[in-house]
Design an enzyme around this catalytic site. Structure first.
Site, short mmCIF file in Angstrom:
data_model
loop_
_atom_site.label_atom_id
_atom_site.label_comp_id
_atom_site.label_asym_id
_atom_site.label_seq_id
_atom_site.Cartn_x
_atom_site.Cartn_y
_atom_site.Cartn_z
N HIS A 159 49.42 34.35 68.37
CA HIS A 159 50.51 35.26 68.03
C HIS A 159 51.86 34.56 68.20
CE1 HIS A 159 52.02 39.55 67.59
NE2 HIS A 159 53.12 38.85 67.85
N HIS A 206 55.52 33.73 65.67
CA HIS A 206 56.20 33.91 64.38
C HIS A 206 56.92 32.64 63.95
CE1 HIS A 206 55.85 38.39 64.17
NE2 HIS A 206 55.65 38.23 65.46
N HIS A 263 50.66 44.58 64.69
CA HIS A 263 51.53 44.78 65.85
C HIS A 263 51.43 46.27 66.22
CE1 HIS A 263 53.45 41.00 64.65
NE2 HIS A 263 54.19 41.04 65.75
N GLU A 301 53.22 47.68 71.34
CA GLU A 301 54.15 46.76 72.03
C GLU A 301 55.21 47.63 72.72
OE1 GLU A 301 57.19 43.02 71.17
OE2 GLU A 301 56.40 44.12 69.46
N HIS A 333 50.03 42.43 70.74
CA HIS A 333 50.57 43.00 71.98
C HIS A 333 49.62 44.06 72.57
CE1 HIS A 333 54.29 40.82 71.26
NE2 HIS A 333 54.30 41.33 70.04
N ASP A 370 55.09 34.31 70.89
CA ASP A 370 55.76 35.27 70.02
C ASP A 370 56.93 34.64 69.24
OD1 ASP A 370 55.98 37.72 68.79
OD2 ASP A 370 56.86 38.77 70.49
#
Length: 361
Positions: A17, A19, A215, A218, A239, A297
């Site tokens: 995970h 980005h 997602h 979270e 998450h 992340d």
């Protein structure tokens, strides 16, 4: 926090995970801003990081505002898109990662064939389709040079359901040409009931055998996780911390061996979890032998490396070597690689960890 270089786990790692647009080198942002004559709030790495990075909790909205500062320098530029993908692989190799799945929204890097054009960019000629091709080129070049396997996940955005049909089509077109899955990111208050475009895209993904992560949970409630699993048929949850607030759902997902892509440092900075790491949902995941992994992340925005997350787990959550080993085996088993490649990855990990590979994966 980014000074914590204690190398809590000096073994090969797997990250699921992270980005791409949250992992860009500040030097690269400065280079392309200069090339495109885009005004940034600072013209040095340190100065830029003061505006883009942060290390005390902000709301998720405030966190996402950071992207608006630097994304115009990168989006809609062929050389930049290819370069950030290549540099991402270099960065992960340096962190000891041997397999990574990196996610991004193709539409957020395009300046043509996308409505609205993001980041206030001028109309150009780079479509979401070409973005995927450029990222693929960068990832493949990085793979060859740094001896690491990199795959990608294409993100739908909750507030832009009109983009989702194209995202799933791109997943189909580039299936296993680095692209291994579809994701849904953004404001969790926007449910699929109100935005059915995402549900249709995920139904198509199921039909075509495209892997799915979402997602959920979270900052949103457990109901968002339930929707991700029941409606979107998610195989992994991005998450998922707030799942534990619904014991029935949590128990069901434990029984199904659902994978939670956990990001400790990120969850602190976005205010997704309370500030005391010893009470973090990951502590509960560990206690319950849940299927979860540790991830960064958005390392640029959070001023971190994977070692920050591992150090937090070691220092505040009581993680030992065997916990980190298990977390990476979980990640490899829950990766979206085809079975043969997944088995090869697991063999590499078991070998590095001095463990025997069981035949029943």
């Amino acid at each position: 926090m980014n000074t914590m270089e204690s190398t809590a786990f000096n073994q090969p790692k797997v990250e699921l995970h992270v980005h791409l647009d949250g992992s860009i080198k500040p030097e690269t942002i400065l280079h392309f801003a200069k090339k495109k004559q885009i005004k940034l709030p600072a013209d040095t790495v340190e100065g830029l990081l003061e505006h883009v990075s942060y290390n005390t909790p902000l709301s998720l909205t405030e966190c996402l505002r950071r992207f608006e500062i630097y994304m115009p320098a990168i989006a809609g530029d062929r050389e930049a898109i290819k370069r950030i993908a290549y540099e991402f692989v270099a960065m992960k190799a340096k962190e000891g990662v041997i397999y990574v799945e990196v996610r991004y929204s193709p539409h957020y890097l395009a300046n043509s064939g996308v409505d609205p054009i993001p980041w206030g960019l001028e109309q150009g000629d780079i479509t979401p389709d070409e973005v995927v091709d450029l990222v693929n080129q960068g990832l493949r070049k990085g793979e060859k040079e740094f001896n690491i396997k990199a795959r990608s996940i294409l993100c739908c955005m909750r507030h832009m359901p009109s983009w989702s049909p194209e995202v799933v089509e791109l997943c189909k077109k580039y299936h296993n040409d680095t692209v291994v899955a579809i994701d849904l990111a953004g404001d969790e208050s926007m449910t699929c009931e109100s935005y059915p475009g995402h549900r249709k895209a995920y139904e198509e993904a199921v039909r075509c055998g495209i892997h799915r992560t979402v997602h959920a949970g979270e900052v949103g409630p457990p109901s968002v996780v339930k929707e991700a699993v029941d409606v979107l048929k998610a195989e992994r949850i991005g998450h998922g911390y707030h799942t534990i607030e619904d014991p029935k759902l949590y128990k069901e997902l434990l029984g199904r061996n659902m994978h939670f892509e956990a990001c400790p440092w990120s969850s602190y900075l976005t205010g997704a979890c309370e500030e005391d790491f010893s009470k973090h949902p990951i502590v509960q995941f560990r206690k319950d032998k849940a299927n979860y992994s540790l991830n960064t992340d958005d390392p640029l925005v959070f001023g971190s490396t994977l070692d920050v997350d591992y150090s937090i787990a070691a220092k505040h959550m009581g993680f030992r070597e065997e916990d980190f080993t298990q977390v990476n085996i979980n990640a490899a088993k829950s990766s979206f690689l085809p079975e043969k490649e997944k088995r090869e990855l697991l063999c590499k990990l078991y070998d590095a960890y001095g463990m025997i590979l069981s035949t029943g994966l």
